[in-house]
Design a protein around this motif. Structure first.
Motif, PDB file in Angstrom:
ATOM      1  N   ILE A   9       0.169   7.830   5.084  1.00  0.00           N
ATOM      2  CA  ILE A   9       0.132   7.116   6.351  1.00  0.00           C
ATOM      3  C   ILE A   9      -0.595   5.785   6.141  1.00  0.00           C
ATOM      4  CG2 ILE A   9      -0.636   7.180   8.741  1.00  0.00           C
ATOM      5  CD1 ILE A   9       1.570   9.181   8.031  1.00  0.00           C
ATOM      6  N   ASP A  10       0.054   4.689   6.576  1.00  0.00           N
ATOM      7  CA  ASP A  10      -0.534   3.356   6.487  1.00  0.00           C
ATOM      8  C   ASP A  10      -1.444   3.133   7.697  1.00  0.00           C
ATOM      9  OD1 ASP A  10      -1.169   0.736   6.160  1.00  0.00           O
ATOM     10  OD2 ASP A  10       0.883  -0.037   6.322  1.00  0.00           O
ATOM     11  N   VAL A  11      -2.740   3.025   7.438  1.00  0.00           N
ATOM     12  CA  VAL A  11      -3.693   2.855   8.535  1.00  0.00           C
ATOM     13  C   VAL A  11      -4.200   1.420   8.629  1.00  0.00           C
ATOM     14  CG1 VAL A  11      -4.405   5.253   8.466  1.00  0.00           C
ATOM     15  CG2 VAL A  11      -5.608   3.574   7.057  1.00  0.00           C
ATOM     16  N   SER A  12      -3.540   0.499   7.903  1.00  0.00           N
ATOM     17  CA  SER A  12      -3.950  -0.907   7.962  1.00  0.00           C
ATOM     18  C   SER A  12      -3.290  -1.646   9.101  1.00  0.00           C
ATOM     19  CB  SER A  12      -3.621  -1.601   6.638  1.00  0.00           C
ATOM     20  OG  SER A  12      -2.217  -1.673   6.452  1.00  0.00           O
ATOM     21  N   LYS A  64      -3.868  18.863   2.949  1.00  0.00           N
ATOM     22  CA  LYS A  64      -3.560  17.762   2.044  1.00  0.00           C
ATOM     23  C   LYS A  64      -3.282  16.516   2.873  1.00  0.00           C
ATOM     24  CE  LYS A  64      -0.732  16.594  -1.977  1.00  0.00           C
ATOM     25  NZ  LYS A  64       0.270  17.093  -2.949  1.00  0.00           N
ATOM     26  N   LEU A  65      -4.001  15.421   2.593  1.00  0.00           N
ATOM     27  CA  LEU A  65      -3.889  14.191   3.369  1.00  0.00           C
ATOM     28  C   LEU A  65      -3.825  12.999   2.429  1.00  0.00           C
ATOM     29  CD1 LEU A  65      -4.031  12.564   6.046  1.00  0.00           C
ATOM     30  CD2 LEU A  65      -6.533  12.661   5.836  1.00  0.00           C
ATOM     31  N   GLY A  66      -2.878  12.087   2.728  1.00  0.00           N
ATOM     32  CA  GLY A  66      -2.781  10.844   1.991  1.00  0.00           C
ATOM     33  C   GLY A  66      -2.738   9.670   2.950  1.00  0.00           C
ATOM     34  N   VAL A  67      -3.623   8.701   2.747  1.00  0.00           N
ATOM     35  CA  VAL A  67      -3.660   7.512   3.594  1.00  0.00           C
ATOM     36  C   VAL A  67      -3.719   6.283   2.697  1.00  0.00           C
ATOM     37  CG1 VAL A  67      -4.745   8.638   5.574  1.00  0.00           C
ATOM     38  CG2 VAL A  67      -6.187   7.669   3.783  1.00  0.00           C
ATOM     39  N   SER A  68      -3.178   5.158   3.210  1.00  0.00           N
ATOM     40  CA  SER A  68      -3.231   3.888   2.499  1.00  0.00           C
ATOM     41  C   SER A  68      -3.693   2.812   3.469  1.00  0.00           C
ATOM     42  CB  SER A  68      -1.855   3.538   1.915  1.00  0.00           C
ATOM     43  OG  SER A  68      -0.913   3.341   2.965  1.00  0.00           O
ATOM     44  N   GLY A  69      -4.062   1.660   2.919  1.00  0.00           N
ATOM     45  CA  GLY A  69      -4.522   0.572   3.767  1.00  0.00           C
ATOM     46  C   GLY A  69      -5.935   0.764   4.294  1.00  0.00           C
ATOM     47  N   VAL A  70      -6.768   1.490   3.576  1.00  0.00           N
ATOM     48  CA  VAL A  70      -8.145   1.734   4.006  1.00  0.00           C
ATOM     49  C   VAL A  70      -8.990   0.496   3.666  1.00  0.00           C
ATOM     50  CG1 VAL A  70     -10.181   3.185   3.712  1.00  0.00           C
ATOM     51  CG2 VAL A  70      -7.894   4.207   3.701  1.00  0.00           C
ATOM     52  N   ASN A  71      -9.787   0.040   4.633  1.00  0.00           N
ATOM     53  CA  ASN A  71     -10.621  -1.145   4.450  1.00  0.00           C
ATOM     54  C   ASN A  71     -11.886  -1.013   5.282  1.00  0.00           C
ATOM     55  OD1 ASN A  71      -9.832  -1.920   7.160  1.00  0.00           O
ATOM     56  ND2 ASN A  71      -7.888  -2.628   6.238  1.00  0.00           N
ATOM     57  N   ASN A 131       0.799  -1.225   0.000  1.00  0.00           N
ATOM     58  CA  ASN A 131       0.000   0.000   0.000  1.00  0.00           C
ATOM     59  C   ASN A 131       0.832   1.276   0.000  1.00  0.00           C
ATOM     60  OD1 ASN A 131       0.716   0.648   2.722  1.00  0.00           O
ATOM     61  ND2 ASN A 131      -0.830  -0.781   3.470  1.00  0.00           N
ATOM     62  N   GLY A 132       2.162   1.160   0.114  1.00  0.00           N
ATOM     63  CA  GLY A 132       3.031   2.316  -0.073  1.00  0.00           C
ATOM     64  C   GLY A 132       3.053   3.334   1.031  1.00  0.00           C
ATOM     65  N   GLY A 133       2.402   3.070   2.185  1.00  0.00           N
ATOM     66  CA  GLY A 133       2.391   4.026   3.280  1.00  0.00           C
ATOM     67  C   GLY A 133       3.446   3.734   4.327  1.00  0.00           C
ATOM     68  N   SER A 179      -5.967  11.786  -0.835  1.00  0.00           N
ATOM     69  CA  SER A 179      -5.521  10.617  -1.575  1.00  0.00           C
ATOM     70  C   SER A 179      -5.784   9.393  -0.714  1.00  0.00           C
ATOM     71  CB  SER A 179      -4.031  10.723  -1.914  1.00  0.00           C
ATOM     72  OG  SER A 179      -3.573   9.547  -2.540  1.00  0.00           O
ATOM     73  N   VAL A 180      -6.534   8.441  -1.257  1.00  0.00           N
ATOM     74  CA  VAL A 180      -6.922   7.244  -0.510  1.00  0.00           C
ATOM     75  C   VAL A 180      -6.561   6.017  -1.326  1.00  0.00           C
ATOM     76  CG1 VAL A 180      -8.836   5.959   0.519  1.00  0.00           C
ATOM     77  CG2 VAL A 180      -8.831   8.469   0.601  1.00  0.00           C
ATOM     78  N   ARG A 181      -5.803   5.094  -0.684  1.00  0.00           N
ATOM     79  CA  ARG A 181      -5.488   3.817  -1.313  1.00  0.00           C
ATOM     80  C   ARG A 181      -6.221   2.722  -0.549  1.00  0.00           C
ATOM     81  NH1 ARG A 181      -2.079   1.973  -4.935  1.00  0.00           N
ATOM     82  NH2 ARG A 181      -0.983   3.968  -5.063  1.00  0.00           N
ATOM     83  N   LEU A 182      -7.082   2.011  -1.241  1.00  0.00           N
ATOM     84  CA  LEU A 182      -7.931   0.993  -0.631  1.00  0.00           C
ATOM     85  C   LEU A 182      -7.261  -0.374  -0.666  1.00  0.00           C
ATOM     86  CD1 LEU A 182     -11.251   2.019  -2.414  1.00  0.00           C
ATOM     87  CD2 LEU A 182     -10.545   2.680  -0.118  1.00  0.00           C
TER      88      LEU A 182
END
Length: 1225
Positions: A989-992, A1011-1018, A968-970, A1039-1042
């Motif tokens: 930020i990896d929130v997984s 500006k906010l970027g998060v990854s690992g959203v589920n 997820n790149g965070g 920016s959201v990475r699911l």
């Protein structure tokens, strides 16, 4: 350049003044004596600021320049002092800090008495400057220089060089007489001017004064053939004040002499009575009516033009070919005596910048004025070198033809070719005639501005210089006459070289008031502020040529003098480097090309080396570049007019190498750290820095690759300094330039052993001894390009604010730990793309004044817990690329795609050059140091470090490397991240992870986030994400990475909060078919990136209804029915990017869709083994605003030919639009 130095000094003083006042107000613990000294210094700097403001127009002498430089340096020293004493130590022993810029750095801890004494020393330095000011008579009262006189001289210089260029124009010489005598005695059948038996007026003028002018006129006057043709000859100086009788008497005396008459004694003044006045005039008229006469008339002052009108009215035109030669040193007299429809011929060239010129009336075909104007336009177009800018040409022509805009201002720096662009459009429309009835071009003469004179010249051009109309203008008001023409006819008028808003106010109020809306006024101005004042919506900014266009112009110019075979690959490579230094300015490119072709040494490596090394020196001083003299005059005026608060930013750009692409955000954050942009009541420091970038863009100090494609200005992700202006700044002396660069095998002079900003170029040989000889006590920024060396960081860099190591190769964790320890005062730290950096030390928490931390695309996977102590941190970027064969989520590369055409063959693989982070990977980007065993040495260091510090360090590094492989790149953030209340940019930020939900809850506290970027959203954490977003009222970019299987997880709120105004949204992940339910409510969204498995047609229709969407990037794996269908909407979309793969069979555009689309980018990528994409496109012709189509990636000839066929049918194909740009597959 003195004006630029003055601006730097004013900016430094203003910053110091602000800091001093802040220190006085905020520090309650300041000892009274220190507070008193700060107050005195503050007052003194306030006076200095006033002095510098008064000195703005008078920095001409060495003493004044020296004083300005001393003010600047002292201001920066005081600022460093205050920051050291007040802001950088909150402990009770704050006074035990030295003032590093004022006392020897060897004293580690001074007592309170010593600190106070050092401040007293600073105060004494400040007071001494004031005393020197009085002693040497440099008071502000002496600064009232005639600035307007200087500007007038510069403007006249520019006009003179333009006249010189016209006189030397090749087409001018084909039908020109060989000398002045032939010009005077030419017959009616000469072909130069029909009906030449009429009285002709010739003005003779020298571009550099009277040198050689009188002798040329005297030679023609004494020519026997002239004496035979003109039996009455006279040479007189027009007296002032003018006396008609004395003038006639002088003429008659010389007439009788040339006739050999003995009646000259009749004109003895003692015998002439008042009653004889009538007889005197009668005798004069008898001579000039019956004989062909030649009169040489000397006019010395512009005020004599009124007397010239009287003389001209008194001289009869009997159709016998009589001639009046006006000999003058004044350009205005030479031009106005002849009339506006004139031709300038070169009689003799004395040097590159000095010629004797003749102005003659050129009324070709007076009875057919339109034909004459058309032929003149054709001649100009035949001699014009058409290079690039077809989009600009057709865009400007279209805007003029539509006639919906009254005024179209065109602006750009000198030499950029704005006048040529407008002239090309103007001449084309003169030939086509429609839709205008009359055409007029007028140049604004040097100040003082005279509206009547402007209108008089405009009328002469409108009437093609007819002398009958010129006579009419003597008795009519030319302003009213012009106003009437604009009312009665549909006119295209070009007003060239408008200099001020006051001039436009006068033109608009008296000339354009109430004129019909079918006429169009094109205004050409250097200053963007003047252009926007004329019309804030429809102004047109002309930028420099792209490098391909510059190379084309270079080759065309050189080919006039040498054989094309001499333009070898090596020559083109060398020329490309030099052309980057030309800044895309056609005038400079042509001058350089002519010079190099003239040397005959294009294949000589030494010739190119000298050209590069002495580029700016040659352009300023070499006689061969005399045509650029006016350009350098303008450059000095350019820096004088540049706002003082921008001048430090201008100097700062010289840190970056020539043609180096600079991320906009990188520049902004550095300016904030340097204090160039500060918070105030109206805007934040970063918002001010954004304004600075935009202003520098409008001033053409920075250029945006590919920006010419879009008519609307968009925030440029990448830019570079204008090569020509950058070279001009770099060429200035070190005394003026605060930036110094280590490059090649350079040595460091004594003047360069100290400075404020140091740049280490990739070409520098990394000489440790030389580096250590530099005085770093005042250094504020260090920027390293290329290979990193551990000795680049020194404990002597106590005042360093900015450490920029973006793309530096070979940087290790040990290096980071050392710099964090030695440089606690850093405000900006960038380790971007330093892939060998795997962790940040816990000691990072001691950098309490850090504002910007960029560790994007490093191997850092976990942020240290101490980062929560950085309460001043505003900008935090971390995270790595996500392994994906089809899409690379790299902001830097995406920015490059947004701002420039597809990469060349050599750079087409740039996205793939970014390494995928893994413990086994040894690859490095193109900027990394090559494998040479250094990796093993670093591993040994790591092992030794482990035995000294314990197993925990190794465990941490191994854990971080494992996390670096996360898809997820965070990065993992510590608890307490919500304490960083100053943050406005955070990601990714990896929130997984296990505590990801708690981290998301903390984000709600960061109310300043934009500006906010998060990854690992589920599904397990999406509720907390939606809750946090609901509390971020200032959020503009998300920016959201699911994670996989997260479909519908973003529907945590049915609609976004009313106060949430997202401008940019990026959605990455596995979700199929559906967009978030609230997508259709993002009314303010400008930019949208979708990287998903698939979006249904219903989802596409939702996107079509977003009212403000301007940029859309679609990266899908699957497509419904194998097709992308755009049926309606997308009204404001300007940029569309589509990633094509083998599953995308067709892309269809229906009529009425995307009426504003200017750029279509197609990136072909396949993961199923197919080598090419075979997507079919239909409906491209309905994209009426389309300028360019970029095609890159793995495409074949079939797709290329298909697109070419589609674009051939596009309505803009024949007007410079709908162009296909390819990168090599």
């Amino acid at each position: 350049m003195a004006d630029l130095v003055l601006g730097l000094a004013k900016s430094a003083v203003e910053g110091t003044l602000t800091m001093a006042r802040s220190a006085i107000e905020e520090e309650e613990k300041l000892q009274k004596s220190v507070q008193r000294d700060l107050m005195l210094i503050s007052d003194e700097f306030e006076m200095m600021h006033s002095f510098l403001s008064d000195t703005k127009e008078s920095v001409t002498g060495d003493m004044t320049r020296t004083l300005v430089r001393q003010v600047r340096n002292t201001a920066l020293d005081v600022e460093d002092c205050i920051e050291s004493v007040v802001h950088l130590d909150n402990s009770s022993n704050w006074w035990r800090r030295l003032l590093p810029s004022c006392v020897p750095a060897s004293a580690p801890a001074a007592s309170l008495d010593s600190a106070v004494a050092d401040l007293e020393l600073l105060k004494a330095r400040v007071e001494a400057m004031g005393q020197r000011n009085m002693r040497y008579g440099l008071s502000s009262s002496s600064s009232s220089r005639p600035a307007e006189t200087t500007k007038l001289a510069e403007a006249r210089e520019t006009l003179q060089l333009d006249i010189l260029a016209e006189a030397r124009y090749p087409l001018n010489k084909k039908t020109s007489p060989k000398d002045l005598a032939e010009m005077i005695s030419r017959k009616a059948d000469d072909g130069l001017v029909p009906q030449l038996q009429q009285l002709q007026v010739i003005s003779v003028w020298g571009t550099r004064g009277d040198l050689g002018t009188r002798s040329i006129v005297k030679k023609a006057y004494d020519d026997p053939a002239i004496g035979k043709d003109f039996v009455c000859r006279a040479w007189v100086r027009l007296p002032h004040p003018f006396n008609l009788l004395e003038f006639i008497r002088s003429l008659l005396v010389q007439f009788y002499t040339s006739l050999g008459s003995t009646t000259a004694d009749l004109l003895n003044p003692a015998e002439v009575m008042v009653t004889m006045e009538g007889m005197l005039v009668e005798e004069f008229m008898k001579q000039v009516n019956n004989r062909r006469y030649l009169i040489v008339l000397e006019l010395e002052d512009v005020s004599m033009l009124v007397d010239w009108e009287d003389v001209r009215a008194f001289l009869p035109d009997k159709g016998n070919g009589s001639c009046v030669v006006v000999h003058t040193q004044q350009l205005e007299i030479a031009s106005l005596c002849v009339g506006h429809c004139q031709r300038v011929l070169e009689l003799e060239r004395l040097s590159d910048d000095h010629s004797i010129c003749a102005f003659i009336n050129d009324e070709s075909n007076k009875d057919d004025q339109e034909t004459a104007k058309i032929e003149s336009a054709r001649e100009w177009l035949q001699g014009f070198q058409h290079v690039g800018r077809q989009t600009n040409f057709w865009g400007l022509k279209s805007k003029i033809t539509r006639g919906t805009v009254r005024c179209i201002p065109v602006c750009g720096i000198a030499g950029v070719g704005k006048t040529s662009l407008v002239k090309q459009v103007y001449c084309t429309m003169v030939i086509e005639r429609e839709p205008f009835q009359k055409f007029g071009w007028v140049d604004v003469m040097p100040s003082p501005f005279n509206l009547k004179e402007l209108c008089r010249n405009l009328l002469l051009d409108l009437y093609s210089g007819s002398l009958q109309h010129a006579s009419m203008l003597r008795i009519r008001d030319p302003v009213q006459e012009c106003h009437g023409l604009l009312q009665q006819h549909r006119c295209l008028i070009v007003i060239n070289d408008l200099k001020s808003t006051e001039e436009w106010d006068a033109i608009k109020a008296d000339l354009l008031a109430g004129h019909n809306h079918q006429s169009v006024i094109v205004v050409i101005a250097h200053e963007e502020s003047v252009a926007r004042y004329c019309d804030s919506e429809h102004w047109w900014h002309v930028e420099g040529l792209e490098i391909e266009e510059a190379l084309d112009l270079f080759q065309k110019t050189v080919s006039k003098k040498i054989a094309p075979s001499e333009l070898s690959r090596d020559v083109i490579e060398e020329a490309t480097h030099v052309l980057h230094m030309c800044g895309g300015l056609p005038r400079v490119i042509i001058a350089v090309a002519d010079f190099l072709a003239g040397t005959g040494r294009l294949n000589d490596e030494e010739c190119w080396s000298n050209m590069i090394d002495l580029f700016m020196e040659d352009l300023e001083q070499h006689p061969a570049f005399g045509s650029l003299r006016s350009l350098f005059d303008w450059v000095r005026s350019y820096f004088r007019s540049c706002p003082d608060f921008l001048k430090p930013c201008v100097f700062y750009l010289s840190i970056f190498p020539l043609n180096n692409l600079i991320r906009r955000r990188r520049l902004l954050r550095r300016w904030v750290a340097e204090g160039y942009a500060r918070d105030d009541e109206d805007s934040s420091a970063e918002e001010k820095a954004e304004e600075f970038v935009f202003k520098l863009f409008l001033l053409s100090m920075i250029q945006v690759p590919g920006q010419r494609v879009l008519t609307n200005y968009m925030k440029m992700p990448l830019c570079h300094a204008n090569g020509f202006l950058r070279e001009y700044i770099v060429s200035r002396s070190m005394e003026d330039n605060l930036v110094f660069t280590l490059e090649g095998h350079c040595s460091v002079s004594s003047s360069q052993r100290t400075g404020r900003h140091l740049a280490v170029d990739s070409s520098w040989d990394r000489d440790r001894v030389l580096f250590r000889s530099i005085d770093f006590s005042r250094l504020r920024s260090l920027t390293v390009f290329g290979r990193w060396e551990p000795f680049f960081v020194s404990d002597k860099m106590g005042l360093l604010r900015v450490l920029d190591l973006e793309d530096a190769a070979g940087l290790t964790d040990d290096d980071v730990g050392r710099m964090v320890k030695l440089l606690p005062r850093l405000k900006f730290l960038s380790l971007r793309r330093c892939e060998k950096v795997t962790c940040l030390p816990e000691s990072l928490g001691g950098m309490r004044y850090l504002q910007t931390l960029d560790v994007r695309y490093t191997s850092v996977a976990t942020l240290p817990t101490s980062i929560t102590k950085l309460h001043r941190l505003q900008y935090l970027r971390a995270g790595a690329n996500v392994p994906d064969d089809s899409v690379h989520d790299d902001d830097h590369l995406a920015a490059a795609v947004e701002s420039q055409p597809p990469p060349s063959e050599e750079s087409a693989a740039l996205p793939e050059a970014i390494p995928l982070l893994s413990s086994s990977s040894s690859s490095s980007p193109s900027t990394s140091e090559p494998p040479d065993g250094a990796g093993a040495a670093n591993n040994n260091k790591t092992l030794v470090s482990w035995f000294g510090t314990g197993c925990s360090e190794l465990w941490t590094r191994c854990r971080q490397r494992r996390l670096a492989e996360s898809p997820n790149g965070g990065v993992r953030a510590p608890r307490g991240i919500g304490q960083l209340m100053a943050l406005h940019t955070l990601g990714v930020i990896d929130v997984s992870v296990a505590k990801g939900r708690e981290i998301l809850e903390e984000l709600r506290n960061l109310t300043r986030l934009r500006k906010l970027g998060v990854s690992g959203v589920n599904h397990g954490n999406c509720r907390e994400l939606c809750s946090s977003i609901s509390g971020l009222a200032q959020l503009e970019s998300l920016s959201v990475r699911l994670d996989k299987g997260s479909r519908g997880c973003l529907d945590g709120f049915s609609s976004p909060p009313e106060y949430l105004d997202l401008k940019s949204l990026k959605l990455h992940g596995d979700a199929e078919d559906e967009l978030p339910a609230w997508t259709d409510q993002l009314d303010g969204l400008n930019k949208l990136t979708l990287q998903m498995a698939m979006v249904t047609q219903q989802g596409m229709d939702v996107l079509a209804g977003l009212p403000e969407l301007r940029s859309l990037r679609l990266r899908f794996e699957e497509f419904q029915n194998g097709e992308l269908l755009f049926s309606e909407g997308f009204d404001k979309l300007e940029v569309l990017e589509i990633s094509c793969n083998s599953r995308l069979e067709a892309v269809t555009f229906h009529p009425g869709v995307m009426e504003s689309l200017e750029l279509l980018k197609l990136r072909c990528c396949n993961r199923n083994g197919s080598s090419t994409t075979t997507t079919r496109f239909s409906g491209l012709e309905v994209l009426t605003a389309l300028n360019e189509v970029w095609l890159s990636g793995s495409y074949g000839n079939q797709l290329e030919e298909h697109l070419k066929t589609q674009l051939e049918a596009h309505p803009r194909k024949n007007t410079g639009g709908a162009t296909l740009i390819l990168s090599n597959p």
